[in-house]
Design a protein around this motif. Structure first.
Motif, PDB file in Angstrom:
ATOM      1  N   SER A  40       0.776  -1.028   0.168  1.00 31.07           N
ATOM      2  CA  SER A  40      -0.088  -0.110  -0.099  1.00 31.07           C
ATOM      3  C   SER A  40       0.696   1.306  -0.164  1.00 31.07           C
ATOM      4  N   GLY A  41       2.183   1.169   0.460  1.00 28.94           N
ATOM      5  CA  GLY A  41       2.889   2.378   0.488  1.00 28.94           C
ATOM      6  C   GLY A  41       4.010   2.365  -0.768  1.00 28.94           C
ATOM      7  N   SER A  42       3.810   1.482  -1.658  1.00 27.91           N
ATOM      8  CA  SER A  42       4.577   1.395  -2.861  1.00 27.91           C
ATOM      9  C   SER A  42       4.098   1.897  -4.087  1.00 27.91           C
ATOM     10  N   GLN A  43       3.077   2.864  -4.145  1.00 22.41           N
ATOM     11  CA  GLN A  43       2.503   3.172  -5.226  1.00 22.41           C
ATOM     12  C   GLN A  43       3.424   3.892  -6.232  1.00 22.41           C
TER      13      GLN A  43
ATOM     14  N   PHE B  11      -7.085   4.614   5.835  1.00 25.73           N
ATOM     15  CA  PHE B  11      -5.751   4.084   5.627  1.00 25.73           C
ATOM     16  C   PHE B  11      -5.094   4.481   4.224  1.00 25.73           C
ATOM     17  N   MET B  12      -5.380   5.722   3.596  1.00 26.95           N
ATOM     18  CA  MET B  12      -4.966   6.208   2.213  1.00 26.95           C
ATOM     19  C   MET B  12      -4.478   7.457   2.197  1.00 26.95           C
ATOM     20  N   LEU B  13      -4.882   8.511   2.900  1.00 25.24           N
ATOM     21  CA  LEU B  13      -4.594   9.919   2.782  1.00 25.24           C
ATOM     22  C   LEU B  13      -3.161  10.087   3.208  1.00 25.24           C
ATOM     23  N   HIS B  14      -2.537   9.199   3.865  1.00 28.83           N
ATOM     24  CA  HIS B  14      -0.958   9.505   4.365  1.00 28.83           C
ATOM     25  C   HIS B  14      -0.123   9.240   3.087  1.00 28.83           C
ATOM     26  N   HIS B  15      -0.420   8.376   2.186  1.00 29.75           N
ATOM     27  CA  HIS B  15       0.285   7.910   1.158  1.00 29.75           C
ATOM     28  C   HIS B  15       0.531   9.401   0.311  1.00 29.75           C
ATOM     29  N   MET B  16      -0.586  10.504   0.469  1.00 29.48           N
ATOM     30  CA  MET B  16      -0.577  11.316  -0.560  1.00 29.48           C
ATOM     31  C   MET B  16       0.395  12.411  -0.260  1.00 29.48           C
ATOM     32  N   PRO B  17       1.009  12.795  -1.052  1.00 29.58           N
ATOM     33  CA  PRO B  17       2.269  13.896  -0.856  1.00 29.58           C
ATOM     34  C   PRO B  17       1.585  15.326  -0.734  1.00 29.58           C
ATOM     35  N   ASP B  18       1.998  15.988   0.485  1.00 29.95           N
ATOM     36  CA  ASP B  18       1.617  17.281   0.740  1.00 29.95           C
ATOM     37  C   ASP B  18       2.484  18.227   0.214  1.00 29.95           C
TER      38      ASP B  18
ATOM     39  N   THR C  25     -15.405   9.600   5.351  1.00 34.11           N
ATOM     40  CA  THR C  25     -15.070   8.901   6.426  1.00 34.11           C
ATOM     41  C   THR C  25     -13.452   8.847   6.305  1.00 34.11           C
ATOM     42  N   VAL C  26     -13.141   8.981   7.470  1.00 33.78           N
ATOM     43  CA  VAL C  26     -11.404   8.898   7.304  1.00 33.78           C
ATOM     44  C   VAL C  26     -11.117   8.099   8.429  1.00 33.78           C
ATOM     45  N   VAL C  27      -9.944   6.951   8.195  1.00 35.47           N
ATOM     46  CA  VAL C  27      -9.063   6.276   9.075  1.00 35.47           C
ATOM     47  C   VAL C  27      -7.825   6.348   9.027  1.00 35.47           C
ATOM     48  N   GLU C  28      -7.197   6.712   9.818  1.00 36.75           N
ATOM     49  CA  GLU C  28      -5.703   6.791   9.737  1.00 36.75           C
ATOM     50  C   GLU C  28      -4.865   6.461  10.924  1.00 36.75           C
ATOM     51  N   GLN C  29      -3.647   5.818  10.588  1.00 30.95           N
ATOM     52  CA  GLN C  29      -2.725   5.569  11.929  1.00 30.95           C
ATOM     53  C   GLN C  29      -2.423   7.012  12.760  1.00 30.95           C
ATOM     54  N   GLU C  30      -2.552   6.900  14.046  1.00 36.03           N
ATOM     55  CA  GLU C  30      -2.390   8.098  14.681  1.00 36.03           C
ATOM     56  C   GLU C  30      -0.775   8.365  15.175  1.00 36.03           C
TER      57      GLU C  30
ATOM     58  N   HIS D  89       2.490   9.921   7.883  1.00 35.49           N
ATOM     59  CA  HIS D  89       1.283   9.870   8.765  1.00 35.49           C
ATOM     60  C   HIS D  89       1.370  11.187   9.590  1.00 35.49           C
ATOM     61  N   GLU D  90      -0.063  11.562   9.862  1.00 34.72           N
ATOM     62  CA  GLU D  90      -0.191  12.655  10.556  1.00 34.72           C
ATOM     63  C   GLU D  90      -1.218  12.705  11.787  1.00 34.72           C
ATOM     64  N   LEU D  91      -1.073  13.497  12.787  1.00 39.53           N
ATOM     65  CA  LEU D  91      -2.095  13.125  13.883  1.00 39.53           C
ATOM     66  C   LEU D  91      -3.448  13.867  13.573  1.00 39.53           C
ATOM     67  N   LEU D  92      -4.442  13.291  14.280  1.00 33.86           N
ATOM     68  CA  LEU D  92      -5.701  13.744  13.858  1.00 33.86           C
ATOM     69  C   LEU D  92      -5.843  15.263  13.956  1.00 33.86           C
ATOM     70  N   GLY D  93      -5.144  15.763  14.760  1.00 33.79           N
ATOM     71  CA  GLY D  93      -5.201  17.289  14.838  1.00 33.79           C
ATOM     72  C   GLY D  93      -5.005  18.001  13.503  1.00 33.79           C
ATOM     73  N   LYS D  94      -3.709  17.431  12.879  1.00 34.88           N
ATOM     74  CA  LYS D  94      -3.381  18.076  11.543  1.00 34.88           C
ATOM     75  C   LYS D  94      -4.640  17.651  10.411  1.00 34.88           C
ATOM     76  N   TRP D  95      -4.982  16.429  10.603  1.00 34.78           N
ATOM     77  CA  TRP D  95      -6.269  15.905   9.462  1.00 34.78           C
ATOM     78  C   TRP D  95      -7.553  17.048   9.793  1.00 34.78           C
ATOM     79  N   ARG D  96      -7.843  17.081  10.952  1.00 38.99           N
ATOM     80  CA  ARG D  96      -8.887  18.231  11.272  1.00 38.99           C
ATOM     81  C   ARG D  96      -8.641  19.494  10.649  1.00 38.99           C
ATOM     82  N   LEU D  97      -7.317  20.150  10.863  1.00 35.61           N
ATOM     83  CA  LEU D  97      -7.273  21.331  10.261  1.00 35.61           C
ATOM     84  C   LEU D  97      -7.182  21.379   8.491  1.00 35.61           C
ATOM     85  N   ARG D  98      -6.774  20.364   8.212  1.00 32.00           N
ATOM     86  CA  ARG D  98      -6.760  20.056   6.703  1.00 32.00           C
ATOM     87  C   ARG D  98      -8.373  20.164   6.258  1.00 32.00           C
ATOM     88  N   PHE D  99      -9.183  19.175   6.865  1.00 36.88           N
ATOM     89  CA  PHE D  99     -10.550  19.071   6.499  1.00 36.88           C
ATOM     90  C   PHE D  99     -11.382  20.394   6.406  1.00 36.88           C
TER      91      PHE D  99
END
Length: 538
Positions: free
Chosen positions: A59-62, A373-380, A405-410, A474-484
């Protein structure tokens, strides 16, 4: 993290089901939970065809091509690891240089010159970006304290004292600090000592240490991406990989928690809709949607018409044994058996390349978007001016979805400099290895394969790669909240019924796992460490 079959015995489903059944909504959500643990009872695998797999292959080798080099970790007669890798460094590539790290590692002297002012400025910046309750800086404080309160990391003689005391964790940290400071001689000395201490057959810290040592060696040799690609090249046969992923899926609740919480939010948002369109940005095997289709089939009244658009990088075809048409056929057969009207649309494309034209939007359909378990693979923005991480969120917001819906490693590994990133990775994956150790005996013949093929690749990529080569961000949920929030979304808290149903998942696992609800999101943790966060937006 990445199953050959996903069917559990029927007695498990009774424990997973939220017991007080009152009214249509309660019945619907209880069926969603029940079907997650009772697929064998409701559906025979032969009725669908090929077996389902839950976790993702590479999943991380796209976007990575196969590389003709090798990197293996084997267990020697004395239990220590033996690292074997071909030379494949590229000194001209600055992205693989140990000098090249976002934010540049902060030296001990720069910290201690004015540590109080430094922390104050970081805290002010963090409060503006993430809110006053963020704990990001606290984690950095603990790192700084470890550097200042442990003088054994200062000189050769003091490092020798650490080695004499035999603290594997401290030696790993000292070695990471030497690599961060470009102290090749010190790093090599510590690596030689670490090779005597780590073992893929030992305790959780020894096993994790083996893979973190591999990442340090790769980073020092400027060959991180090479080893990462060779790990992908040396993946096991498809059937073996599915078996490893299935075992990890069963022994740890991380993926079940993520899929159940996302499905719960979608089921709640769509309970009164006649036509539902789900866009899954990393559909892989399509396993997540088995329980949702079954839940909609058991809903009182007529089930809605469901259309799923499955997006997945073509590299994932390895685990499926073919293209996304395989997923479409499987889910279509399942829906037919459940008498649920169903359509499947495939988009074999990387998330970074997705445009609205790929999503097959139709009027009259209630839209749900799933990022599991997908958004953390996207370059920012720290990787590319295109900033696909935020671009995707703006694109999705423009589609006016009813729920996202968002599921990510914290974990906080995206823009952190190498040294604090090493500390974070050590803490995060140590908790994960400990949780595996509780459920899966160390003598289990497949445990090494599970950890090597499902977890070690992530560790190596986080530690050894930089720039576009580092895809585990990976990013913490606090950062995902800010992005959303910046993309225009508002939070969609899960109902207490859905939360209570999901919490019953842990009835089948160690009591050291915990599920907590905080600020409208659900967190799954191991002891005092949050590991996975799940939330929904609209």
């Amino acid at each position: 993290m990445q199953a050959s079959q996903l069917h559990r015995d029927s007695h498990m489903s009774k424990r997973l089901c939220y017991q007080p059944i009152q009214g249509a909504d309660t019945y619907f959500f209880s069926q969603l939970c029940s079907s997650a643990g009772n697929q064998r009872a409701q559906l025979n695998v032969e009725d669908i065809g090929d077996q389902y797999c839950t976790l993702e292959s590479s999943s991380g080798s796209q976007g990575y091509a196969a590389y003709n080099s090798t990197s293996t970790v084997t267990c020697s007669s004395n239990g220590s690891t033996v690292s074997q890798q071909d030379s494949c460094s590229n000194p001209s590539d600055q992205h693989n240089s140990i000098d090249y790290a976002y934010g540049s590692p902060v030296s001990g002297s720069s910290i201690t010159d004015d540590l109080s002012d430094f922390r104050h400025k970081l805290r002010e910046l963090e409060s503006v970006m993430l809110g006053p309750d963020s704990d990001v800086i606290d984690s950095f404080d603990s790192i700084f304290q470890e550097g200042t309160e442990n003088p054994e990391m200062g000189t050769w003689g003091q490092v020798m004292d650490v080695i004499t005391k035999g603290s594997l964790k401290k030696i790993l940290i000292a070695c990471a600090k030497a690599v961060s400071d470009n102290d090749a001689l010190m790093a090599q000395w510590l690596m030689d000592e670490l090779r005597k201490m780590v073992s893929v057959c030992g305790e959780p810290m020894q096993r994790l240490g083996a893979y973190m040592l591999e990442g340090l060696v790769a980073r020092l040799a400027s060959s991180g991406s090479c080893i990462y690609k060779s790990l992908r090249c040396k993946e096991p046969a498809r059937a073996e990989l599915l078996s490893y992923m299935h075992i990890l899926y069963e022994v740890c609740p991380y993926f079940k928690f993520g899929y159940m919480s996302a499905n719960g939010a979608i089921a709640e948002a769509m309970k009164d809709e006649d036509r539902v369109h789900i866009i899954d940005f990393q559909i892989s095997q399509g396993t997540q949607w088995i329980t949702l289709i079954q839940a909609f089939a058991s809903k009182p009244g007529r089930p809605p018409h469901i259309r799923i658009t499955g997006i997945d990088d073509p590299a994932s075809a390895y685990a499926r044994g073919g293209g996304l048409d395989i997923v479409g056929r499987r889910l279509s057969k399942l829906a037919k058996l459940c008498n649920v009207p169903f359509e499947f649309h495939s988009a074999a494309i990387s998330g970074s390349d997705v445009q609205q034209k790929n999503l097959s939007i139709r009027r009259g359909e209630a839209l749900a978007v799933n990022f599991a378990f997908m958004l953390h693979h996207m370059p920012d923005e720290s990787v590319s001016t295109e900033n696909h991480r935020d671009r995707l969120l703006r694109l999705v917001k423009g589609l006016s979805p009813k729920v996202v819906t968002v599921v990510e490693q914290e974990s906080n590994t995206n823009t952190a400099a190498f040294y604090p990133r090493f500390i974070e990775t050590l803490d995060y994956y140590n908790a994960m290895f400990e949780s595996i150790d509780v459920t899966l005996p160390r003598q289990h013949k497949e445990r090494i394969n599970i950890e090597q093929h499902c977890l070690a690749r992530e560790v190596v990529n986080i530690l050894a790669c930089e720039g576009a080569e580092r895809v585990e961000r990976h990013e913490l949920l606090g950062k995902w909240r800010l992005r959303f929030a910046m993309a225009g979304f508002t939070a969609y808290p899960l109902s207490s019924l859905v939360n209570a149903t999901i919490k019953t998942l842990l009835d089948n696992y160690s009591n050291r796992y915990r599920i907590e609800e905080r600020e409208g999101a659900l967190y799954l943790g191991w002891m005092d460490r949050d590991l996975v966060a799940s939330c929904a937006w609209k």
